[in-house]
Design a protein around this motif. Structure first.
Motif: not given
Length: 297
Positions: A193, A223, A238, A244-246
């Motif tokens: 992350q 991510a 991203s 991936h994403v948050r």
């Protein structure tokens, strides 16, 4: 550009920041946090990232009983979502700048192993591992995570069979995470992350993100997120770089200027951006496969 075609959305539900009084939507009690997790999953999040807070005050907590209640409440609903528990609590050191050996209120500093009791008890799909120390904002607040602490924590997480999500706040932390991999303390696939825009770590700059992506080990899943008004632009950033994403109230409280968001609304926004780029939102089972997690039981 290596656009990610199958995007895992993580929702960071509440965090540990001083946000409770700034939005009525920040969940505080185990019941509220679990309900917010179910809402986020229904909106399209494959993963929920969970902190807990003291129910009476909203202050951040490391109490395993609170984590257990949140996880049990989520599971009792039958909601299919990947559980990601923070293991970053216990690294806060606030010093007196005139007498640096003196710890000030706000300090919560324990060993690497003492940050893991809830992980040992609950065996979540994922737990976080914050991969280095950092000047955390202005003032005299430090986040402390030394190489010795990280080696000890990574080894214990590996023994538990839990997948660590490697929280990277700057390039040196990514360098050290790769050292943990070289020493056999991490298993493939590694999960990163990339945390952008947290003072004073890596800035929310696309060039910096690209450099960090270039540093990732082969086969890593990753991510990224950025704080505040950069949260939604960073979803696109991203995905365009292959990640991936948050999203979530841990990192951003607003849908737009003056409009307070819920976690579900932030996830819905991430879904719209993902699909507008021609990508699709990964299901929890697809996330488990990509991240090398145990199948759902």
């Amino acid at each position: 550009m290596p656009v990610n075609q199958d995007v895992i959305i993580t929702c960071a539900l509440t965090g540990a920041g001083d946000t409770v009084g700034r939005s009525p939507h920040v969940p505080v009690t185990p019941e509220q946090i679990a309900a917010s997790a179910v809402e986020a999953a229904g909106a399209g999040a494959a993963v929920v990232h969970i902190h807990v807070r003291e129910p009476e005050t909203g202050a951040p907590s490391r109490d395993p009983r609170l984590y257990r209640e949140v996880v049990e409440r989520i599971r009792e609903t039958g909601t299919d979502v990947v559980i990601n528990l923070t293991a970053g609590m216990g690294g806060d050191l606030v010093i007196d700048p005139e007498a640096p050996l003196r710890q000030l209120p706000g300090t919560d500093l324990v060993s690497g192993l003492d940050r893991l009791p809830h992980v040992e008890e609950l065996l979540p799909d994922i737990c976080t591992l914050d991969c280095g120390s950092l000047n955390f904002g202005d003032g005299s607040n430090l986040y402390v995570s030394t190489p010795d602490m990280l080696r000890t924590g990574a080894k214990r997480i590996q023994e538990l069979g839990v997948r660590p999500e490697l929280e990277i706040f700057d390039t040196g932390q990514l360098w050290f995470a790769k050292q943990l991999l070289a020493e056999g303390l991490l298993d493939d696939p590694t999960v990163f992350q990339l945390c952008m825009g947290i003072p004073w770590g890596a800035p929310a700059d696309p060039g910096v993100l690209q450099s960090m992506v270039n540093m990732l080990p082969r086969g890593a899943q990753w991510a990224s997120f950025a704080l505040g008004r950069m949260q939604m632009p960073w979803v696109a950033q991203s995905i365009l770089l292959g990640g991936h994403v948050r999203v979530g109230l841990e990192d951003n409280l607003y849908l737009g200027k003056g409009v307070k968001a819920t976690n579900g609304q932030l996830v819905e926004g991430a879904v719209r951006i993902t699909e507008s780029l021609g990508s699709r939102v990964a299901t929890p089972d697809e996330a488990r496969e990509k991240l090398g997690l145990r199948p759902r039981t």
